[in-house]
Design a protein around this motif. Structure first.
Motif, PDB file in Angstrom:
ATOM      1  N   GLY A 351       9.340  -3.262 -14.248  1.00  0.00           N
ATOM      2  CA  GLY A 351       8.262  -2.853 -15.137  1.00  0.00           C
ATOM      3  C   GLY A 351       7.596  -1.585 -14.651  1.00  0.00           C
ATOM      4  N   LEU A 352       6.272  -1.567 -14.647  1.00  0.00           N
ATOM      5  CA  LEU A 352       5.543  -0.411 -14.134  1.00  0.00           C
ATOM      6  C   LEU A 352       5.750  -0.246 -12.637  1.00  0.00           C
ATOM      7  N   GLY A 353       6.009  -1.350 -11.947  1.00  0.00           N
ATOM      8  CA  GLY A 353       6.433  -1.274 -10.550  1.00  0.00           C
ATOM      9  C   GLY A 353       5.355  -0.981  -9.545  1.00  0.00           C
ATOM     10  N   VAL A 354       4.090  -1.223  -9.891  1.00  0.00           N
ATOM     11  CA  VAL A 354       2.990  -1.001  -8.960  1.00  0.00           C
ATOM     12  C   VAL A 354       2.141  -2.259  -8.873  1.00  0.00           C
ATOM     13  N   GLU A 355       1.356  -2.343  -7.797  1.00  0.00           N
ATOM     14  CA  GLU A 355       0.514  -3.516  -7.575  1.00  0.00           C
ATOM     15  C   GLU A 355      -0.916  -3.224  -8.012  1.00  0.00           C
ATOM     16  N   ILE A 356      -1.399  -3.994  -8.949  1.00  0.00           N
ATOM     17  CA  ILE A 356      -2.772  -3.841  -9.430  1.00  0.00           C
ATOM     18  C   ILE A 356      -3.732  -4.488  -8.435  1.00  0.00           C
TER      19      ILE A 356
END
Length: 370
Positions: A351-356
């Protein structure tokens, strides 16, 4: 797979730095902003996310219409039917905003990437994994501040420096001359006048910066002034960049191409209605051998989405970073950073591939819209 819920968590971001880019963003002292975390949930446990809002535009302005107008459209639908859902979302644009449609579309792409266990840029069709970054200046008073800013960016190996001037013709010309002298003839410079000129001033400034070897001339005229953009382009040979805020979504690009009013198309996932619309616009531009340059997304997760888009297409040259970067970064555990060679690298997770940073969002919660 079915969509079971759509929520928007409004949260505060304290201590946002002062920012001014032109008359459209007059700038205020350090302040508190309101962003929104959009969450689309499914019956298979997958969730898609997007951010709404920016340091200068509260998510409250758009958020209530997202829940009221767009949530009913997608509830119970398959999130992988993005094209079908995109058409349904755009049918509601009179009841909401393109920013809301864009947030929903980004979250749907996030779900799709997680379902396929692929980053979005690969799901779209990868063209690369990194892209050179350029810096977009604040609007300063006087040439000295621009010179200091540009030299610092050049020393860090960024690909280019873009000037947001005061939009006063004579002062702008003096600033452009001073910055060109400071950085030398070989460093890439652009001018973004943020829709600030009359036709007469635009052509005078344009002649100056094309003689100074500027790389492009962006948004010198009002965003809907196709008539004068055509005239301006006929009298200048510097590449013209427009359409960032041309009224409308994907279809807004057609008259600019037909009338040959710009050399380069412009957009981002917030102001054009998401990744789906921007990907189509990029392919449309490619058909005419034009570039599609991506505007800054206004918040951290939009910029991640923009980066996936840039790395999925071949006809875009740069990743834009608005300065100061701290005025546009919040809500992620690790944000996009520029490497020592002036590149940014696309996330490789699903997906976006980052950690919120859910902890920071929960701590700053203002309201949960359902």
């Amino acid at each position: 797979m079915k969509i079971t819920d759509v929520t928007l968590e409004l949260f505060s971001w304290d201590g946002v730095p002062n920012v001014r880019y032109g008359a459209h963003s007059p700038g205020v002292a350090s302040h508190k902003a309101c962003l929104g975390l959009l969450t689309i949930s499914t019956d298979q446990g997958l969730q898609g996310h997007a951010f709404l809002g920016s340091s200068s535009r509260s998510a409250e302005l758009d958020g209530y219409s997202l829940i009221a107008a767009l949530k009913p459209v997608i509830l119970g639908k398959d999130p992988l039917d993005r094209e079908k859902l995109n058409k349904l979302l755009f049918q509601r644009f009179r009841m909401t905003t393109y920013r809301c449609i864009g947030a929903v579309d980004v979250a749907l792409w996030d779900i799709a990437g997680k379902c396929a266990n692929l980053p979005i840029y690969q799901l779209m069709g990868a063209a690369r994994t990194r892209i050179p970054a350029y810096a977009s200046s604040m609007a300063f008073d006087g040439a000295a501040a621009y010179i200091d800013d540009a030299l610092a960016i050049q020393a860090q190996n960024w690909a280019a420096y873009k000037i947001h001037p005061p939009a006063r013709r004579q002062e702008d010309i003096a600033i452009c001359r001073a910055v060109r002298k400071a950085v030398g003839d070989d460093y890439l410079l652009m001018l973004d006048s943020t829709w600030g000129y009359s036709y007469e001033d635009a052509i005078r400034v344009g002649r100056e910066i094309q003689d100074l070897g500027f790389y492009w001339y962006e948004d010198p005229l009002a965003e809907d002034d196709i008539f004068n953009y055509v005239k301006l382009k006929q009298h200048l040979h510097i590449p013209m960049v427009a359409t960032e805020h041309s009224p409308g979504g994907l279809s807004s690009y057609a008259p600019w191409i037909i009338h040959q009013a710009t050399d380069v198309l412009r957009g981002d996932v917030a102001i054009k209605g998401g990744l789906t619309a921007c990907l189509k616009a990029a392919h449309l531009a490619e058909a005419f051998h034009m570039n599609y340059e991506i505007h800054h997304g206004g918040n951290s997760l939009n910029n991640v989405a923009n980066l996936h888009l840039i790395c999925a297409i071949a006809n875009s040259e740069f990743f834009e970073v608005l300065l100061p970067a701290a005025a546009h970064k919040y809500g992620l555990v690790e944000d996009i950073e520029i490497d020592k060679d002036g590149y940014v690298h696309v996330p490789t997770g699903p997906g976006l591939g980052v950690e919120i940073d859910f902890a920071a969002i929960t701590k700053g919660r203002i309201a949960l819209l359902t």
